[in-house]
Scaffold this active site. Sequence first.
Site, PDB file in Angstrom:
ATOM      1  N   SER A 163      67.807  46.630  43.198  1.00 30.95           N
ATOM      2  CA  SER A 163      67.017  47.440  44.232  1.00 30.95           C
ATOM      3  C   SER A 163      66.375  48.962  43.891  1.00 30.95           C
ATOM      4  CB  SER A 163      67.501  47.161  45.571  1.00 30.95           C
ATOM      5  OG  SER A 163      65.769  47.457  47.127  1.00 30.95           O
ATOM      6  N   ASP A 259      58.586  39.044  48.315  1.00 35.35           N
ATOM      7  CA  ASP A 259      59.753  40.716  47.578  1.00 35.35           C
ATOM      8  C   ASP A 259      58.570  41.855  47.309  1.00 35.35           C
ATOM      9  OD1 ASP A 259      61.115  42.692  47.227  1.00 35.35           O
ATOM     10  OD2 ASP A 259      62.187  42.308  45.223  1.00 35.35           O
ATOM     11  N   HIS A 289      64.319  39.450  48.449  1.00 37.85           N
ATOM     12  CA  HIS A 289      65.093  40.870  47.973  1.00 37.85           C
ATOM     13  C   HIS A 289      65.721  40.838  48.672  1.00 37.85           C
ATOM     14  CE1 HIS A 289      64.849  44.691  46.883  1.00 37.85           C
ATOM     15  NE2 HIS A 289      65.734  44.883  47.962  1.00 37.85           N
TER      16      HIS A 289
END
Length: 317
Positions: A163, A259, A289
Site C-alpha cells: 500500500s 480495492d 485491500h
Amino acid sequence: MTTTDRFSGRPVAPDAAEVLQKFRAAGGRPFHSYPVKQVRELYESGCAANGLSGDPLPSVTDFDVAEFKVRVYDPRNTAGSTPAVLFFHGGGWVMGSLSTHDGLCRRLAALTNLPVVAVDYRLAPEHPYPAAIDDSRSAIRWLFGGGKEHGLDVTSAVLVGDSAGGQLAAVLVNENAGSPDPLPVIGQVLLYPMVDLTMSSPSYDRVTDGFPLVADTIGWFADHYLPEGVDRSAPDISPAMAQVPAGLPPTYVVTVDNDPLVDEGANYAAALARAGTEVLYQHLPGYAHGLFTSAGRITRGEQTVDQVAAFIRDRTI
C-alpha cells in the site's frame, strides 16, 4: 463458493468472506470514519487478530535511526555477507507500525533466510510529507552504510512494501536507478501499491463502500499526509505519474480486485514492462485491500507471501 459482492459487484473468495463479514457485522465503517488516534488503535488490533503468527527467529533487534526506528529480523545462525530485504509497512502514511507487520516480516525472514529490515517511518499528520519518504531514504543509506551499528554486511537489497509502503519502495527504487552512483537494489515487491495520488483511476469509482479501505479513505490519507498546495503528481508522491527510469530491477506487483488502488497498480506494472523492466504481475480477484495483514485468516494471503518469498530467493541466490 465464490459470491458476488453487493457493494463492488465483484467476486468475494470463500476464504476472504469471513473476515469481510466480521467487518460488516461490526458496523462496516471504513478507516477514514474514525479519528486518527482511534483508527491507529483499530488497525493495530485488527492486524494482531488477522495477521500471520510470529515465526520465532534467532535475532530480532530494534535500532534508532535519526528520528525513526527500524527492526532487524535476522533468521541466520551465522554472520557473513548477505543480501537483505528492506520493508516498508502500509497504512496510508497515517497508521501502521513495526507491530502491525511484524508477523509478515518474520515470515519473509524465515522463508528467505535473509535479514529483513522493517522501517518505522514517521507518520502524518504529526509528520507530513516529505517525512515518510525522507525517513525511507535515510533507512536505505543506513542499511548499506550502517554495518558497524546493525552488524550486517549487506551486499544487495530487495525493497518490499504494501500500500503506502509500496509507494515508498517504488519511489526509492526509481530514485536509485536514476542516481549516478546507484546502490545494489536487485528487486522490488509492490503489494497493492498506492502509486497515483491524483486518484484518477476508474477503480476509485467502483470501490466506495463496504470495505475498510475505499476511495474516500485514500483521499483522507492523502489529505493528512500532503500539505495543501503540494503537487500530487510529483515523482516522490505519485511514481506512476513519472517517467519510468531505465535500469529498474525485476519487479513483482500484486493487486487485489476489491480495492480502489487496483487500476493504478495494474497500470504501473504495465508501464514498467513497457520501459523494459522484468515484471511479474499477479492480480487476485475475490480479495480486498488488507490481504497481507489478514494473511493469518485468509489462506490466499499466506500463499502469496510464500510466492513473494520465492521471488526474493530467486533474486538473491
